[in-house]
Design an enzyme around this catalytic site. Structure first.
Site, mmCIF file in Angstrom:
data_model
loop_
_atom_site.group_PDB
_atom_site.id
_atom_site.type_symbol
_atom_site.label_atom_id
_atom_site.label_comp_id
_atom_site.label_asym_id
_atom_site.label_seq_id
_atom_site.Cartn_x
_atom_site.Cartn_y
_atom_site.Cartn_z
ATOM 1 N N HIS A 1 0.859 -1.189 0.000
ATOM 2 C CA HIS A 1 0.000 0.000 0.000
ATOM 3 C C HIS A 1 0.893 1.235 0.000
ATOM 4 O O HIS A 1 2.060 1.177 0.368
ATOM 5 C CB HIS A 1 -0.972 0.021 1.184
ATOM 6 C CG HIS A 1 -0.318 0.018 2.525
ATOM 7 N ND1 HIS A 1 0.120 1.159 3.160
ATOM 8 C CD2 HIS A 1 -0.009 -1.001 3.372
ATOM 9 C CE1 HIS A 1 0.647 0.845 4.331
ATOM 10 N NE2 HIS A 1 0.595 -0.454 4.484
ATOM 11 N N LYS B 1 -6.664 6.188 -3.804
ATOM 12 C CA LYS B 1 -6.131 6.307 -2.452
ATOM 13 C C LYS B 1 -5.387 5.035 -2.037
ATOM 14 O O LYS B 1 -5.849 3.918 -2.253
ATOM 15 C CB LYS B 1 -7.263 6.596 -1.465
ATOM 16 C CG LYS B 1 -6.753 7.167 -0.148
ATOM 17 C CD LYS B 1 -7.847 7.829 0.666
ATOM 18 C CE LYS B 1 -7.230 8.534 1.863
ATOM 19 N NZ LYS B 1 -8.267 9.170 2.708
ATOM 20 N N HIS C 1 12.701 1.251 6.543
ATOM 21 C CA HIS C 1 11.973 2.090 7.503
ATOM 22 C C HIS C 1 12.932 2.802 8.451
ATOM 23 O O HIS C 1 12.826 4.017 8.668
ATOM 24 C CB HIS C 1 11.003 1.225 8.315
ATOM 25 C CG HIS C 1 9.681 1.008 7.662
ATOM 26 N ND1 HIS C 1 8.951 2.020 7.078
ATOM 27 C CD2 HIS C 1 8.903 -0.112 7.541
ATOM 28 C CE1 HIS C 1 7.811 1.539 6.603
ATOM 29 N NE2 HIS C 1 7.764 0.249 6.873
ATOM 30 N N ASP D 1 5.381 -2.111 12.484
ATOM 31 C CA ASP D 1 4.369 -2.066 11.421
ATOM 32 C C ASP D 1 3.599 -3.373 11.394
ATOM 33 O O ASP D 1 3.599 -4.120 12.388
ATOM 34 C CB ASP D 1 5.022 -1.752 10.072
ATOM 35 C CG ASP D 1 6.023 -2.808 9.616
ATOM 36 O OD1 ASP D 1 6.195 -3.826 10.306
ATOM 37 O OD2 ASP D 1 6.652 -2.591 8.541
ATOM 38 N N GLY E 1 1.119 -4.058 14.685
ATOM 39 C CA GLY E 1 0.421 -3.416 13.578
ATOM 40 C C GLY E 1 -0.744 -4.240 13.080
ATOM 41 O O GLY E 1 -1.832 -3.703 12.808
ATOM 42 N N ARG F 1 -14.463 12.598 14.225
ATOM 43 C CA ARG F 1 -13.089 12.829 13.768
ATOM 44 C C ARG F 1 -12.610 14.206 14.223
ATOM 45 O O ARG F 1 -13.278 15.211 13.985
ATOM 46 C CB ARG F 1 -13.001 12.722 12.245
ATOM 47 C CG ARG F 1 -13.471 11.382 11.676
ATOM 48 C CD ARG F 1 -12.427 10.314 11.801
ATOM 49 N NE ARG F 1 -11.251 10.621 11.017
ATOM 50 C CZ ARG F 1 -11.133 10.387 9.719
ATOM 51 N NH1 ARG F 1 -12.132 9.849 9.038
ATOM 52 N NH2 ARG F 1 -10.011 10.670 9.087
ATOM 53 N N ASN G 1 -6.343 23.119 11.070
ATOM 54 C CA ASN G 1 -5.729 22.608 9.847
ATOM 55 C C ASN G 1 -6.152 21.162 9.633
ATOM 56 O O ASN G 1 -5.969 20.315 10.510
ATOM 57 C CB ASN G 1 -4.201 22.696 9.949
ATOM 58 C CG ASN G 1 -3.502 22.130 8.719
ATOM 59 O OD1 ASN G 1 -4.104 21.964 7.668
ATOM 60 N ND2 ASN G 1 -2.220 21.834 8.861
#
Length: 584
Positions: free
Chosen positions: A11, A36, A128, A147, A185, A463, A545
């Site tokens: 992804h 996306k 990473h 992860d 993860g 959210r 923001n």
């Protein structure tokens, strides 16, 4: 030395280009394809990087891929064989769709046009770790990568040593690793799916929903996942299916243990609602709070272990779990870490940059020159492109060529209660909008949060939105120490707010906390000026923001996309470079 780094096929595919050790361009493929979390080979991102530098494929010294496909294939085959006969789905997917992954080298050579001798591969967790350590300002540091899974590793602790003048050796190595299927993860993603959200997309929603609940299911969670003193983790795989299924991450036993069914995908959860719908949403919020608390404790334990193993109190974090801003702040508070660095793209997209940095500094032995002080590495629209887009859309606009006048105009609009789409300069590297592709609003408006969620972003009512604040005033607004830490520049720490500030800025207050972004004049002078001008009008050096996109879409990248989003939402105004468009 010109090096192109690539991440792809899981992804957030991306590309990043280094020229003599300095980053020139970096972007996720989704910004160009408009798909996306696009996981396809990043042809558009590669083209953008090369065009930005004025180079062609023949100029590349090396192309570096962010993992080792053969090791990943070995893990896939070993897992499939160990789970027969339950693993038919992964078996079919691996042999139907795994060809591209097995032939990554061939695809790089054929698509980009470079010989095999120039193609390199770096292990996933080293990519990473390098994306953080070789972008930080530290000479030495511990690294922590958490992860879902790379080739085999799900968590790794490493150590980095840097040579800035070329007289020493650059080193980065992994000292301890935890292997699949025991993965923090994957645990978080399984609960993301249980709560009805999309994996690799809805983890932010779990973190936001958690604030509405209490960790009432922590005892049940401790039965399926066990933490040890050395930071390691063990999962009872009877409750999970991600190792044997491509669609379901959890087993029905998990629902039985929790005493509730999984939330169906697409069901809107509103824990602030009244009646049975609200009560049901709050039960799921309790599940979210439980997995979030477990995650914070696990990340802190892993970070504490990294400090213990390496002896370094400077820590560089990466991997998808490093996007969990609440856990990141707990690391700073509880893990014995003095300085923390997390890059703006700690997830898989950032692996493209990490692979290139690792190859440049470790494999090729080149000295360090680069520190990632900002995130503005994407594409920029030319003035002619802006004019053409506005004229094609038939939009009337005024032009403010003077940056100071533009900042004052935008501050006036914000103080008047307008919600503004803000499009400036190069777009951001990573998933956060940091003032170049943002939606901005006055943080004081008590109803502005609900308005933006409902009529602008078209997303869940729970959210939260981030406070972007002047760097030199952040300590006035945040109750905890750490506003000078690097993650606050990239909106990667959720921190407690001063009560007085939270009361004055309810639109960015999330149960007494905020996902902080500190803005300095040297990294984004125009955005800093807007916030400073707004501060003169409202008494707060802060602006709301959030990312400039609609639900389910990537952040806008071009003037055309900004105009289309403006047209499909209830934004009051749009600012594209020095052009100001008002809906009225």
């Amino acid at each position: 030395m010109i090096i192109l780094g690539i991440s792809a096929f899981f992804h957030d595919s991306a590309a990043a280009l280094l020229v003599d050790g300095e980053l020139v361009a970096a972007a996720e493929e989704e910004r160009f394809s408009r798909r996306k979390h696009d996981n396809r080979f990043p042809v558009n991102a590669i083209r953008f990087c090369l065009e930005t530098a004025g180079l062609g494929a023949g100029d590349l010294d090396h192309v570096v891929f962010y993992e080792k496909p053969r090791l990943k294939a070995e893990r896939a085959v070993a897992t499939i064989l160990s789970e027969v006969p339950h693993s038919f789905g992964p078996f079919e997917r691996f042999f139907t769709h795994g060809g591209a992954r097995q032939a990554v080298g061939d695809q790089i050579r054929e698509t980009i046009g470079v010989p095999a001798s120039r193609v390199l591969f770096v292990e996933h967790h080293l990519s990473h770790a390098a994306s953080s350590f070789f972008a930080c300002p530290f000479d030495t540091a511990a690294t922590l990568t958490i992860d879902g899974v790379g080739e085999w590793a799900t968590t790794s602790i490493g150590e980095g040593h840097a040579s800035w003048d070329g007289t020493g050796e650059n080193r980065l190595w992994l000292r301890e690793t935890m292997h699949f299927p025991h993965s923090l993860g994957m645990l978080y993603s399984a609960f993301t799916e249980f709560l009805g959200f999309q994996v690799n997309e809805g983890e932010y929603k779990v973190m936001g929903l958690a604030a509405y609940g209490q960790p009432r299911y922590r005892a049940e969670l401790d039965r399926v996942a066990r933490q040890y003193d050395d930071g390691s983790l063990w999962l009872d795989m009877r409750y999970f299916r991600y190792h044997r299924s491509v669609r379901n991450g959890f087993h029905p036993r998990l629902a039985d243990l929790l005493g509730m069914p999984p939330c169906p995908p697409g069901v809107e959860l509103d824990p602030a609602a009244e009646g049975e719908a609200g009560a049901r949403a709050r039960r799921y919020a309790d599940v979210a709070a439980s997995v979030q608390q477990f995650t914070e404790d696990a990340v802190v334990a892993m970070a504490r272990r990294a400090v213990e193993v390496t002896g370094h109190r400077r820590l560089c974090m990466a991997g998808g779990v490093a996007l969990n801003g609440v856990a990141n702040y707990q690391v700073l508070r509880r893990a014995g870490v003095e300085e923390l660095y997390i890059p703006p793209a700690p997830g898989d997209s950032g692996g493209a940059l990490g692979a290139a940095l690792y190859a440049h500094h470790v494999l090729l032995g080149q000295p360090r020159r680069f520190v990632m002080r900002h995130a503005y590495w994407g594409a920029q629209a030319t003035p002619d492109a802006v004019t053409r887009a506005l004229d094609r859309a038939g939009l009337a606009y005024t032009t403010q060529p003077d940056p100071a006048a533009l900042a004052a105009t935008v501050a006036d609009m914000l103080a008047d209660g307008l919600v503004i789409g803000w499009f400036q300069g190069r777009f951001e590297w990573g998933p956060r909008a940091l003032g170049n592709r943002s939606i901005l609003a006055d943080p004081r408006g008590p109803g502005i949060k609900d308005l933006i969620n409902k009529k602008v972003k078209f997303r869940e009512p729970f959210r939260p939105f981030a406070p972007a604040m002047l760097h030199d005033r952040a300590a006035e607004y945040v109750a905890g120490d750490g506003t000078d830490q690097w993650p606050t520049r990239f909106m990667l720490m959720v921190m407690p707010l001063e009560e007085r500030f939270a009361a004055s800025a309810p639109a960015v207050d999330h149960f007494g906390t905020g996902r902080i972004q500190t803005v300095a004049p040297e990294t984004n002078p125009l955005f800093h000026s807007v916030i400073a001008e707004l501060g003169q009008r409202i008494g707060l050096g802060c602006v709301l923001n959030t990312s400039f996109n609609l639900r389910g879409e990537p952040i806008v990248a071009t003037p055309e996309e900004a105009i289309a989003t403006f047209g499909r939402s209830e934004l009051d105004a749009l600012v594209v470079e020095d052009r100001v468009i008002s809906r009225s």
